[in-house]
Design an enzyme around this catalytic site. Structure first.
Site, PDB file in Angstrom:
ATOM      1  N   ARG A 107     -20.166 -34.434 -33.818  1.00 25.87           N
ATOM      2  CA  ARG A 107     -20.763 -33.982 -35.058  1.00 25.87           C
ATOM      3  C   ARG A 107     -19.697 -33.621 -36.070  1.00 25.87           C
ATOM      4  O   ARG A 107     -18.668 -33.046 -35.741  1.00 25.87           O
ATOM      5  CB  ARG A 107     -21.713 -32.813 -34.832  1.00 25.87           C
ATOM      6  CG  ARG A 107     -21.138 -31.412 -34.726  1.00 25.87           C
ATOM      7  CD  ARG A 107     -20.652 -30.963 -33.369  1.00 25.87           C
ATOM      8  NE  ARG A 107     -21.315 -31.500 -32.221  1.00 25.87           N
ATOM      9  CZ  ARG A 107     -22.398 -31.003 -31.661  1.00 25.87           C
ATOM     10  NH1 ARG A 107     -22.915 -29.901 -32.097  1.00 25.87           N
ATOM     11  NH2 ARG A 107     -22.937 -31.579 -30.617  1.00 25.87           N
TER      12      ARG A 107
ATOM     13  N   SER B 186     -16.447 -31.692 -36.287  1.00 21.93           N
ATOM     14  CA  SER B 186     -15.477 -32.648 -35.750  1.00 21.93           C
ATOM     15  C   SER B 186     -15.197 -32.361 -34.280  1.00 21.93           C
ATOM     16  O   SER B 186     -14.050 -32.246 -33.859  1.00 21.93           O
ATOM     17  CB  SER B 186     -14.184 -32.654 -36.573  1.00 21.93           C
ATOM     18  OG  SER B 186     -14.457 -33.076 -37.888  1.00 21.93           O
ATOM     19  N   HIS B 187     -16.276 -32.248 -33.521  1.00 25.20           N
ATOM     20  CA  HIS B 187     -16.183 -32.044 -32.078  1.00 25.20           C
ATOM     21  C   HIS B 187     -17.526 -32.408 -31.445  1.00 25.20           C
ATOM     22  O   HIS B 187     -18.486 -32.705 -32.146  1.00 25.20           O
ATOM     23  CB  HIS B 187     -15.812 -30.588 -31.743  1.00 25.20           C
ATOM     24  CG  HIS B 187     -16.814 -29.578 -32.181  1.00 25.20           C
ATOM     25  ND1 HIS B 187     -16.732 -28.948 -33.395  1.00 25.20           N
ATOM     26  CD2 HIS B 187     -17.927 -29.104 -31.571  1.00 25.20           C
ATOM     27  CE1 HIS B 187     -17.755 -28.117 -33.517  1.00 25.20           C
ATOM     28  NE2 HIS B 187     -18.501 -28.188 -32.422  1.00 25.20           N
ATOM     29  N   ALA B 188     -17.560 -32.375 -30.128  1.00 22.19           N
ATOM     30  CA  ALA B 188     -18.789 -32.576 -29.366  1.00 22.19           C
ATOM     31  C   ALA B 188     -18.890 -31.472 -28.327  1.00 22.19           C
ATOM     32  O   ALA B 188     -17.918 -30.765 -28.057  1.00 22.19           O
ATOM     33  CB  ALA B 188     -18.785 -33.947 -28.681  1.00 22.19           C
TER      34      ALA B 188
END
Length: 136
Positions: free
Chosen positions: A98, A51-53
């Site tokens: 992602r 839950s980040h990029a």
């Protein structure tokens, strides 16, 4: 880079009755030099990871044991990849949101990364990610 740049890569598999062997060479099998390795394990059922990029980091994600899904988004479209073989991995280029989910019991997720850990490289807020990735 776009979602089309992210892809499954089959790694060499040396079969042997005593057990198989697979290896990964940076700048050969994957398109970057490996600077860091980490892994996720003992992920409780129903949990979501990621839950980040990353602004600059390249990653290669492998299901070393068990299975899980990786959902990638370039801000316009999404694609779900199911990883369940240790001789396949998912190349993830920079600026992809992602999310990892659907972990099987006993799953182990190994990640090869192109740089040491740098908090400044993370985008942890989805709205901020969209602003950056969709900026003209």
């Amino acid at each position: 880079m776009t979602l089309d740049d992210c892809r499954l890569i089959e790694l060499p598999k040396i079969s042997d009755p005593r057990g198989n062997l697979t290896f990964v060479e940076g700048n050969h099998h994957i398109p970057f030099d490996i600077k860091r390795t980490y892994y996720l394990y003992d992920v409780p059922g129903g949990s979501v990871r990621g839950s980040h990029a990353h602004r600059n980091l390249h990653q290669f994600i492998i299901a070393m044991s068990g299975s899980f899904d990786v959902v990638l988004s370039d801000g316009i479209s999404d694609h779900r990849f199911h990883l369940n073989r240790s001789y396949y991995g998912l190349y993830v280029c920079p600026m992809m949101w992602r999310t990892l989910d659907n972990f099987s019991s006993g799953a182990v997720c190994m990640v090869l990364a192109s740089a040491p850990y740098e908090e400044e490289d993370y985008i942890r807020d989805h709205d901020q990610f969209l602003r950056e990735v969709l900026a003209p």
